[in-house]
Write a protein that holds these residues in place. Structure first.
Motif, PDB file in Angstrom:
ATOM      1  N   GLY A 168      -2.553  -9.999  -7.508  1.00  5.58           N
ATOM      2  CA  GLY A 168      -2.144  -8.963  -6.566  1.00  5.58           C
ATOM      3  C   GLY A 168      -2.624  -9.355  -5.184  1.00  5.58           C
ATOM      4  N   ILE A 169      -1.704  -9.752  -4.316  1.00  5.06           N
ATOM      5  CA  ILE A 169      -2.073 -10.348  -3.043  1.00  5.06           C
ATOM      6  C   ILE A 169      -1.644  -9.427  -1.899  1.00  5.06           C
ATOM      7  CG2 ILE A 169      -1.801 -12.358  -1.551  1.00  5.06           C
ATOM      8  CD1 ILE A 169      -1.335 -14.045  -3.997  1.00  5.06           C
ATOM      9  N   VAL A 170      -2.604  -9.092  -1.040  1.00  5.27           N
ATOM     10  CA  VAL A 170      -2.332  -8.248   0.129  1.00  5.27           C
ATOM     11  C   VAL A 170      -2.131  -9.150   1.337  1.00  5.27           C
ATOM     12  CG1 VAL A 170      -3.188  -6.388   1.593  1.00  5.27           C
ATOM     13  CG2 VAL A 170      -3.715  -6.393  -0.867  1.00  5.27           C
ATOM     14  N   VAL A 171      -0.988  -8.973   2.017  1.00 10.35           N
ATOM     15  CA  VAL A 171      -0.643  -9.814   3.159  1.00 10.35           C
ATOM     16  C   VAL A 171      -0.037  -8.951   4.262  1.00 10.35           C
ATOM     17  CG1 VAL A 171      -0.270 -11.907   1.797  1.00 10.35           C
ATOM     18  CG2 VAL A 171       1.625 -10.311   2.164  1.00 10.35           C
ATOM     19  N   ARG A 172       0.167  -9.567   5.408  1.00 12.99           N
ATOM     20  CA  ARG A 172       0.775  -8.875   6.540  1.00 12.99           C
ATOM     21  C   ARG A 172       2.290  -8.864   6.426  1.00 12.99           C
ATOM     22  NH1 ARG A 172      -1.268  -6.226   9.935  1.00 12.99           N
ATOM     23  NH2 ARG A 172      -3.488  -6.321  10.406  1.00 12.99           N
ATOM     24  N   THR A 173       2.851  -7.672   6.663  1.00 14.67           N
ATOM     25  CA  THR A 173       4.303  -7.533   6.797  1.00 14.67           C
ATOM     26  C   THR A 173       4.661  -6.912   8.141  1.00 14.67           C
ATOM     27  OG1 THR A 173       4.115  -5.441   5.570  1.00 14.67           O
ATOM     28  CG2 THR A 173       4.824  -7.384   4.334  1.00 14.67           C
ATOM     29  N   GLY A 179       0.677  -2.353   8.663  1.00 16.07           N
ATOM     30  CA  GLY A 179       1.384  -3.614   8.538  1.00 16.07           C
ATOM     31  C   GLY A 179       0.891  -4.502   7.418  1.00 16.07           C
ATOM     32  N   LEU A 180       0.214  -3.905   6.426  1.00 10.41           N
ATOM     33  CA  LEU A 180      -0.238  -4.660   5.257  1.00 10.41           C
ATOM     34  C   LEU A 180       0.505  -4.169   4.018  1.00 10.41           C
ATOM     35  CD1 LEU A 180      -4.123  -4.697   5.767  1.00 10.41           C
ATOM     36  CD2 LEU A 180      -2.447  -6.361   6.562  1.00 10.41           C
ATOM     37  N   GLY A 225       3.991  -0.637  -4.694  1.00 11.33           N
ATOM     38  CA  GLY A 225       4.084   0.520  -3.815  1.00 11.33           C
ATOM     39  C   GLY A 225       5.169   0.299  -2.790  1.00 11.33           C
ATOM     40  N   ASP A 226       4.920   0.773  -1.575  1.00 10.43           N
ATOM     41  CA  ASP A 226       5.882   0.627  -0.483  1.00 10.43           C
ATOM     42  C   ASP A 226       5.349  -0.351   0.558  1.00 10.43           C
ATOM     43  OD1 ASP A 226       7.634   2.550  -1.574  1.00 10.43           O
ATOM     44  OD2 ASP A 226       6.421   4.176  -0.706  1.00 10.43           O
ATOM     45  N   ILE A 227       6.234  -0.820   1.415  1.00 12.84           N
ATOM     46  CA  ILE A 227       5.801  -1.598   2.573  1.00 12.84           C
ATOM     47  C   ILE A 227       4.821  -0.753   3.383  1.00 12.84           C
ATOM     48  CG2 ILE A 227       6.560  -2.504   4.800  1.00 12.84           C
ATOM     49  CD1 ILE A 227       7.139  -4.417   2.601  1.00 12.84           C
ATOM     50  N   GLY A 228       3.690  -1.331   3.719  1.00 11.40           N
ATOM     51  CA  GLY A 228       2.666  -0.607   4.475  1.00 11.40           C
ATOM     52  C   GLY A 228       1.570  -0.004   3.622  1.00 11.40           C
TER      53      GLY A 228
END
Length: 417
Positions: A168-173, A179-180, A225-228
């Motif tokens: 499960g990788i958290v990155v910037r969008t 914006g994560l 989940g959702d973007i953000g």
């Protein structure tokens, strides 16, 4: 109230089951793990096959549904014998949090049964080389490309990095705290790789290494989940799983440190009798026992509240801070009692002391824990994840109480884990 008063008969049976397993299956491999310091794959697979990674997964998805106090006991008992095996268990238990709390129904159906039966080990990857605990400073990024996302960047100190099947990788969008985003990335995806496993000071057998994402393409359905939602996923996972899990590792190591020390002072002779007869030694052992009892009470109380669906974020934070500090304080006291004997690598204490140091940084350093507790004292706390996500944190019927409903989401989000 004593720590034992929080335990049901089911909890006690589980403790004895894990303790027997750890003595029979884990203890014989500790010396080999220490000498090789390589990633221990066979034991980790055996632990996963017991079903313990799914301790907080609902029975409807094949899990135990036994709750966070049961999870604490599993990690504690494994860590009493091997901090590395306790760390392996807790890291994958932590990896389930994002799916349990934020996963789609399809993601839950697809992954939770596999995690529960031990055929899939999950991880969570948040920390980056240039940001550390400052989550909003991360630079790894995901860009939408048609029906896919393409991920680029690096993640470090990923628990079970070299064992994980699903990361499960958290990155910037996007920009800022909104914006994560979080994604599920299978370990066999093109563009996903690991740097070589590096020997660490302690926890030999465990891996907490670096993930490299080089234009790693995953389907949009792998968005959690959702973007953000990335910051919410990272922070809630750290609060509800990361902190109590590291609490349990520290507690198990603390137990082992005292057991090693009491055995030593009863066997070692001075002035015609055992060291244990000397008042100065008794004083130090008494200090260690006091720390352990206080730390264990804090640990069990916090996860008991979590199992009851009660607001307990600060209790979980305090338990992590208290247990890490107490175990390291007792490690130093034990070394003082052992003196030169404690420096010998053929004694368990030397390993336990090294392992204990590994519990400080994960799920937030002591300074971060104190920062959060200060916010509570100053009336600046940013809400209770334990209450917002209560329906998915409570234990199965028979081991829990009434679960309150969800609260609204906070208007601001914290920057640090």
């Amino acid at each position: 109230m004593s720590a034992a008063s929080y335990l049901t008969k089911e909890h006690e049976r589980l403790r004895q089951q894990v303790r027997a397993f750890a003595q029979a299956e884990v203890a014989p491999s500790v010396e080999q793990m220490e000498s090789s310091a390589s990633v221990e794959r066979e034991l980790s697979a055996l632990i996963a096959k017991q079903g313990w990674i799914g301790v907080t997964i609902d029975a409807s998805h094949g899990g135990m549904g036994a709750g966070h106090l049961a999870k604490t006991l599993i990690i504690e008992e494994l860590s009493r014998v091997s901090g590395a095996m306790g760390a392996i268990a807790q890291a994958s238990m932590l990896g389930t949090a994002k799916i349990i709390h934020f996963g789609s129904e399809e993601q839950k159906r697809n992954w939770l049964p596999r995690i529960a039966d031990g055929s899939c080990l999950p991880t969570i990857a948040v920390t980056e080389p240039g940001s550390g605990g400052h989550v909003l400073g991360m630079q790894a990024r995901a860009r939408r490309k048609g029906k896919d996302y393409v991920l680029t960047g690096r993640k470090v100190y990923v628990g079970n990095s070299h064992l994980g099947d699903l990361h499960g990788i958290v990155v910037r969008t996007g920009r800022g705290s909104k914006g994560l985003s979080a994604f599920l990335v299978e370990a066999d995806r093109p563009g996903f790789s690991l740097t070589p496993h590096r020997r660490a000071m302690g926890l030999h057998g465990f891996s907490f290494g670096e993930i490299v994402l080089d234009r790693c393409r995953i389907p949009a359905a792998n968005l959690v989940g959702d973007i953000g939602d990335g910051l919410a996923i990272a922070y809630s996972s750290s609060i509800l799983y990361g902190r109590p899990n590291l609490t349990a590792v520290a507690l198990g190591l603390h137990q082992a440190i005292i057991e090693e020390t009491t055995s030593f002072v009863l066997e070692r002779k001075r002035y015609g009798g055992p060291l244990a007869d000397l008042p100065t030694i008794q004083h130090k052992v008494g200090q260690m026992q006091s720390r352990l009892m206080t730390a264990q009470l804090a640990a069990y109380h916090a996860v008991h509240l979590l199992d009851q669906g009660q607001p307990c974020d600060e209790d979980l934070i305090n338990a992590k801070h208290l247990n890490v500090e107490a175990s390291n304080d007792s490690a130093r006291t034990a070394m003082e009692i052992h003196a030169a004997a404690g420096l010998q690598t053929d004694r368990a204490l030397e390993r336990l002391v090294r392992d204990a140091f590994h519990t400080y940084a994960p799920a937030g350093t002591g300074d971060i824990q104190l920062h959060r507790l200060a916010q509570k004292a100053l009336g600046a706390s940013r809400g209770q994840w334990s209450q917002r996500l209560a329906p998915a944190t409570t234990a199965s019927p028979g081991t829990r109480g009434h679960s309150p409903g969800r609260l609204t989401w906070p208007s601001t989000s914290p920057e640090h884990l």
